[in-house]
Design an enzyme around this catalytic site. Structure first.
Site, PDB file in Angstrom:
ATOM      1  N   GLU A   1     141.454  57.475 -60.791  1.00  0.00           N
ATOM      2  CA  GLU A   1     140.785  57.723 -59.516  1.00  0.00           C
ATOM      3  C   GLU A   1     141.814  57.880 -58.406  1.00  0.00           C
ATOM      4  OE1 GLU A   1     136.856  54.970 -60.567  1.00  0.00           O
ATOM      5  OE2 GLU A   1     137.997  54.602 -58.718  1.00  0.00           O
ATOM      6  N   PRO A   2     141.381  58.337 -57.215  1.00  0.00           N
ATOM      7  CA  PRO A   2     142.329  58.446 -56.099  1.00  0.00           C
ATOM      8  C   PRO A   2     143.053  57.144 -55.796  1.00  0.00           C
ATOM      9  CG  PRO A   2     140.318  59.640 -55.578  1.00  0.00           C
ATOM     10  CD  PRO A   2     140.063  58.933 -56.873  1.00  0.00           C
TER      11      PRO A   2
ATOM     12  N   ALA B   1     143.113  54.475 -58.122  1.00  0.00           N
ATOM     13  CA  ALA B   1     143.275  53.732 -59.378  1.00  0.00           C
ATOM     14  C   ALA B   1     143.936  54.632 -60.405  1.00  0.00           C
ATOM     15  CB  ALA B   1     141.924  53.238 -59.894  1.00  0.00           C
TER      16      ALA B   1
ATOM     17  N   SER C   1     147.796  53.892 -62.327  1.00  0.00           N
ATOM     18  CA  SER C   1     148.383  52.905 -63.230  1.00  0.00           C
ATOM     19  C   SER C   1     147.610  51.586 -63.194  1.00  0.00           C
ATOM     20  CB  SER C   1     149.848  52.652 -62.844  1.00  0.00           C
ATOM     21  OG  SER C   1     150.612  53.842 -63.014  1.00  0.00           O
TER      22      SER C   1
ATOM     23  N   GLU D   1     149.143  59.057 -69.567  1.00  0.00           N
ATOM     24  CA  GLU D   1     148.930  58.008 -70.587  1.00  0.00           C
ATOM     25  C   GLU D   1     149.822  56.800 -70.329  1.00  0.00           C
ATOM     26  OE1 GLU D   1     147.047  58.571 -73.772  1.00  0.00           O
ATOM     27  OE2 GLU D   1     146.507  60.651 -73.433  1.00  0.00           O
TER      28      GLU D   1
END
Length: 385
Positions: free
Chosen positions: A126-127, A129, A131, A364
């Protein structure tokens, strides 16, 4: 864990031929148009590439992690955009359903992912959230037989083409940590889903990402993965652990192609009356690259084998991902140096790979996140892998 060497060799032969005859000749067109040709995507379906990791009972090939890694070593010796087309179906888009989904969810969704009928997408970032995945703000609040989803996701791979999303959302607003997060299967055609404009990226043209906005999206309660709230973060971490071995294998395949091209140029290009490959400082760059490639491949296969054996691989998966992607970046950098001015020119392709592989150290889990995971696991388990 290689179950049948002859079958695996036949698959690898098919993939190698497909890369050589279909994908490599299309690299320039993908870079120019920012699109993977539809006929190539259809060929990938025919080869079964969308279902590499999905069990045979659900229509996939059911490869072990080691077998998947070896296929990726071959498939990724070309533009990474081709792998990206199938990557979310093979990895983060399907594995949550496979690992933690109910039998009904697996029956309803996995066959269509294995065939490539649907493109999967993994909606976690998210913007605010990235890492820090546990801090996500997208909510999914229960309303009768549905959950109502609101929020935004960012940098979502394959979102413009997705038929379904594996979505992570907060079902318990009072729990601000990982325990309040649940995982859902969301049909991409559901009303209320909107897409941002396609992202303009440094590299990996032909592999598409964009923001995904959920505005009062009603998701059936039956699509809660595993049928239990509060398990989403655990599901995501299981998926990402396997995904890190997958990305390590991607890095190995790309590094092999880059080094092969650099070696060919060094053997052909002449300066001062001899091939530049005869100069010791060029030989040092070739040798360092070969040693790092060998180490990265060995680490990736060892992590894959341990996972196939059912052993904990938190340290090994993150170590392989960290080392292989960093090594791939160094090998690409040396390749530009070996080619000299030609390495900076688009016509030789090395500068494209140099840009493409930079992403491997970010998604990832960044290299720095891998370092934290490794060190924390070492301290927790009191062991050196």
């Amino acid at each position: 864990m290689i179950r049948d060497p002859q079958i695996l060799d036949a698959l690898l032969d098919s993939v190698n031929r497909f890369v050589r005859e279909r994908l490599v000749p299309a690299e320039d067109a993908v870079e120019r148009t920012d699109q993977v040709p539809a006929e190539i995507v259809q060929d990938m379906r025919a080869l079964g590439l969308f279902g590499l990791s999905i069990p045979e009972q659900h229509g996939g090939l059911g490869l072990t992690m080691e077998e998947e890694a070896r296929v990726l070593f071959a498939l990724c010796q070309t533009s990474p955009a081709f792998r990206s087309v199938i990557g979310t179906n093979v990895g983060i888009g399907s594995q949550g359903i496979l690992i933690d989904g109910t039998p009904e969810q697996q029956r309803d969704w996995l066959p269509r992912l294995a065939s490539g009928e649907l493109i999967a997408s993994f909606a976690l970032t998210e913007p605010e959230a990235g890492s820090d995945a546990a801090s996500l703000r997208t909510t999914a609040l229960r309303d009768g037989d549905h959950y109502v989803v609101n929020g935004s996701k960012r940098y979502i791979t394959n979102a413009p083409h997705a038929g379904m999303f594996t979505l992570m959302a907060r079902t318990d607003p009072q729990d601000k940590g990982a325990g309040g997060i649940s995982a859902f299967i969301v049909d991409a055609r559901t009303p209320g889903i909107r897409f941002g404009k396609p992202d303009r990226k440094m590299g990996q043209r032909g592999a598409h990402t964009c923001d995904v906005i959920f505005d009062d999206v009603r998701v059936p309660a039956a699509n809660l993965i595993g049928g239990r709230e509060g398990q989403g973060f655990r599901t995501a971490m299981k998926v990402l652990e396997k995904g890190r071995i997958h990305i390590a294998a991607v890095a190995v395949g790309l590094a092999r192609r880059i080094l092969r091209d650099a070696l060919a140029y060094a053997m052909d290009r002449r300066q001062f009356g001899q091939p530049v490959a005869d100069f010791q400082l060029v030989q040092a760059m070739l040798a360092d690259s070969q040693a790092e490639l060998f180490a990265a491949e060995s680490m990736t296969l060892e992590a894959a084998r341990r996972r196939d054996d059912g052993r904990s691989v938190a340290i090994e998966a993150s170590s392989a991902k960290m080392f292989a992607t960093e090594a791939c970046g160094r090998i690409a950098d040396r390749a530009v140096q070996i080619l000299g001015g030609a390495g900076y020119m688009a016509e030789y392709g090395i500068e494209r790979f140099y840009r493409d592989v930079r992403l491997l150290r970010l998604y990832e889990g960044t290299t720095q996140i891998q370092q934290i995971i490794i060190a924390r696991a070492m301290a927790r388990d009191g062991r050196v892998a």
